[in-house]
Write a protein that holds these residues in place. Structure first.
Motif, PDB file in Angstrom:
ATOM      1  N   THR A 146     -51.364 -13.361  20.749  1.00 53.55           N
ATOM      2  CA  THR A 146     -51.191 -12.203  19.876  1.00 53.55           C
ATOM      3  C   THR A 146     -51.175 -12.667  18.417  1.00 53.55           C
ATOM      4  O   THR A 146     -50.905 -13.826  18.119  1.00 53.55           O
ATOM      5  CB  THR A 146     -49.890 -11.442  20.189  1.00 53.55           C
ATOM      6  N   GLY A 147     -51.472 -11.740  17.517  1.00 50.65           N
ATOM      7  CA  GLY A 147     -51.531 -12.103  16.106  1.00 50.65           C
ATOM      8  C   GLY A 147     -52.628 -13.110  15.824  1.00 50.65           C
ATOM      9  O   GLY A 147     -52.506 -13.962  14.948  1.00 50.65           O
ATOM     10  N   ALA A 148     -53.746 -12.977  16.553  1.00 48.66           N
ATOM     11  CA  ALA A 148     -54.785 -14.009  16.520  1.00 48.66           C
ATOM     12  C   ALA A 148     -55.514 -14.087  15.193  1.00 48.66           C
ATOM     13  O   ALA A 148     -56.103 -15.124  14.869  1.00 48.66           O
ATOM     14  CB  ALA A 148     -55.788 -13.763  17.647  1.00 48.66           C
ATOM     15  N   VAL A 202     -55.708 -11.097  20.574  1.00 43.39           N
ATOM     16  CA  VAL A 202     -55.106  -9.781  20.407  1.00 43.39           C
ATOM     17  C   VAL A 202     -54.638  -9.611  18.966  1.00 43.39           C
ATOM     18  O   VAL A 202     -53.950 -10.479  18.418  1.00 43.39           O
ATOM     19  CB  VAL A 202     -53.911  -9.586  21.359  1.00 43.39           C
ATOM     20  N   ALA A 203     -55.042  -8.517  18.350  1.00 48.98           N
ATOM     21  CA  ALA A 203     -54.600  -8.145  17.003  1.00 48.98           C
ATOM     22  C   ALA A 203     -54.993  -6.693  16.777  1.00 48.98           C
ATOM     23  O   ALA A 203     -55.558  -6.050  17.665  1.00 48.98           O
ATOM     24  CB  ALA A 203     -55.217  -9.058  15.947  1.00 48.98           C
ATOM     25  N   ARG A 204     -54.747  -6.186  15.579  1.00 52.68           N
ATOM     26  CA  ARG A 204     -55.067  -4.797  15.286  1.00 52.68           C
ATOM     27  C   ARG A 204     -56.504  -4.584  14.825  1.00 52.68           C
ATOM     28  O   ARG A 204     -57.037  -3.507  14.964  1.00 52.68           O
ATOM     29  CB  ARG A 204     -54.120  -4.263  14.200  1.00 52.68           C
ATOM     30  N   PHE A 261     -58.976  -7.947  22.448  1.00 49.05           N
ATOM     31  CA  PHE A 261     -58.328  -6.672  22.735  1.00 49.05           C
ATOM     32  C   PHE A 261     -57.614  -6.222  21.476  1.00 49.05           C
ATOM     33  O   PHE A 261     -56.715  -6.910  20.980  1.00 49.05           O
ATOM     34  CB  PHE A 261     -57.338  -6.797  23.892  1.00 49.05           C
ATOM     35  N   SER A 262     -58.015  -5.069  20.945  1.00 49.02           N
ATOM     36  CA  SER A 262     -57.385  -4.530  19.744  1.00 49.02           C
ATOM     37  C   SER A 262     -56.246  -3.604  20.143  1.00 49.02           C
ATOM     38  O   SER A 262     -56.447  -2.678  20.938  1.00 49.02           O
ATOM     39  CB  SER A 262     -58.422  -3.759  18.913  1.00 49.02           C
ATOM     40  N   ASN A 269     -46.737 -15.419  22.232  1.00 42.98           N
ATOM     41  CA  ASN A 269     -46.307 -14.287  21.416  1.00 42.98           C
ATOM     42  C   ASN A 269     -46.171 -14.746  19.969  1.00 42.98           C
ATOM     43  O   ASN A 269     -45.127 -15.260  19.554  1.00 42.98           O
ATOM     44  CB  ASN A 269     -44.973 -13.735  21.938  1.00 42.98           C
ATOM     45  N   ASN A 270     -47.254 -14.565  19.218  1.00 43.72           N
ATOM     46  CA  ASN A 270     -47.320 -15.061  17.850  1.00 43.72           C
ATOM     47  C   ASN A 270     -47.266 -13.949  16.806  1.00 43.72           C
ATOM     48  O   ASN A 270     -46.867 -14.188  15.669  1.00 43.72           O
ATOM     49  CB  ASN A 270     -48.614 -15.872  17.668  1.00 43.72           C
TER      50      ASN A 270
END
Length: 289
Positions: free
Chosen positions: A19-21, A43-45, A64-65, A92-93
């Motif tokens: 996450t927070g890639a 994974v990020a926004r 995956f957004s 979990n970043n």
């Protein structure tokens, strides 16, 4: 950790959810994971940034957004993981920070992304991870998860909470097959730190690490399986001192309080919170081979 167990947790051929890639540390970790032969679910926004990142790295990766502060999107991510073969490693970043005096803090935003999101993602993916022959959960904390620091009351609270959750989870579920690790960087040269934070750290002589150096430390922890990993001196010392003799740390930080308050009072970090937590209008799932 013995060599046989370490061999079971090598990254080559493993699938890693990061996450927070697209953040500073996230990108550095992504590069090192890809170089180690892992297949990464980024994974990020930001959909466009995720796709670009996956295209820049060797290997087969997916994107995956999602807004991790939205429960339904966390569940959609977990469903996507299960539908695409599961994962071996969860990192979990994703996180956000705000540098401001207490009256100006957005506590809900920081607690939601820094604490509740990783807790819920662990909860959702734990059944899947528990079925693997070798799996790892890494929760990215902070030195401020052990040391309360003026101007960062919300961030400290969220990272203290994440450290406590990780410790409890480790004692509940960890085994030779499933490792639960806590990783704690100190200040890092990324966009999460505003100009006010950078200026304050320079005046106080606080070190700020390069993202790639932090990523290298994380890779070492993944290789060794050490449960708790703190970066930097004197931060490591103050983590231990704060646990044993917090009054001494009170005095040490108290001598810097006037400088910290000056920068925190003039900070514009509320903008950083809004930028970090803004929703993406477009959500995607995409794979590339």
């Amino acid at each position: 950790m013995n060599s046989a167990i370490a061999a079971n947790h090598q990254l080559a051929g493993k699938r890693v959810l990061l996450t927070g890639a697209t953040g500073g540390i996230g990108r550095a970790v992504a590069r090192r994971l890809a170089a180690a032969g892992a297949s990464v679910l980024f994974v990020a926004r930001q959909p466009a940034e995720l796709l670009l990142l996956s295209q820049q790295l060797p290997g087969t990766h997916s994107c995956f957004s999602a807004d991790l502060t939205a429960t339904e999107e966390l569940k959609a991510l977990a469903d996507f993981v299960k539908a695409t073969g599961g994962i071996d490693v969860l990192i979990n970043n994703a996180g956000t920070s705000q540098f401001a005096l207490t009256a100006e803090q957005d506590y809900a935003a920081q607690m939601s992304l820094n604490l509740l999101a990783p807790m819920q993602l662990c909860q959702l993916l734990l059944p899947e991870l528990s079925q693997r022959t070798a799996a790892t959960i890494v929760n990215i904390g902070s030195a401020f998860g052990s040391i309360g620091y003026p101007g960062f009351s919300g961030y400290c609270a969220s990272k203290f909470g994440l450290r406590g959750f990780t410790e409890a989870l480790k004692r509940e579920v960890s085994s030779k097959a499933l490792r639960v690790l806590y990783f704690a960087p100190r200040a890092t040269q990324t966009a999460i730190n505003s100009a006010a934070v950078v200026a304050m750290n320079q005046e106080l002589g606080n070190a700020m690490d390069k993202p790639d150096d932090v990523a290298a430390e994380l890779m070492q922890q993944l290789q060794t399986g050490q449960s708790r990993w703190y970066i930097g001196w004197p931060e490591k010392f103050f983590v231990r001192l704060n646990a044993l003799l917090p009054e001494l740390v009170d005095r040490a930080i108290g001598g810097k309080r006037a400088v910290i308050r000056t920068y925190a009072a003039g900070s514009t970090d509320s903008v950083q919170i809004q930028n970090n937590l803004s929703n993406s209008a477009e959500k995607i799932t995409a794979t590339r081979s």
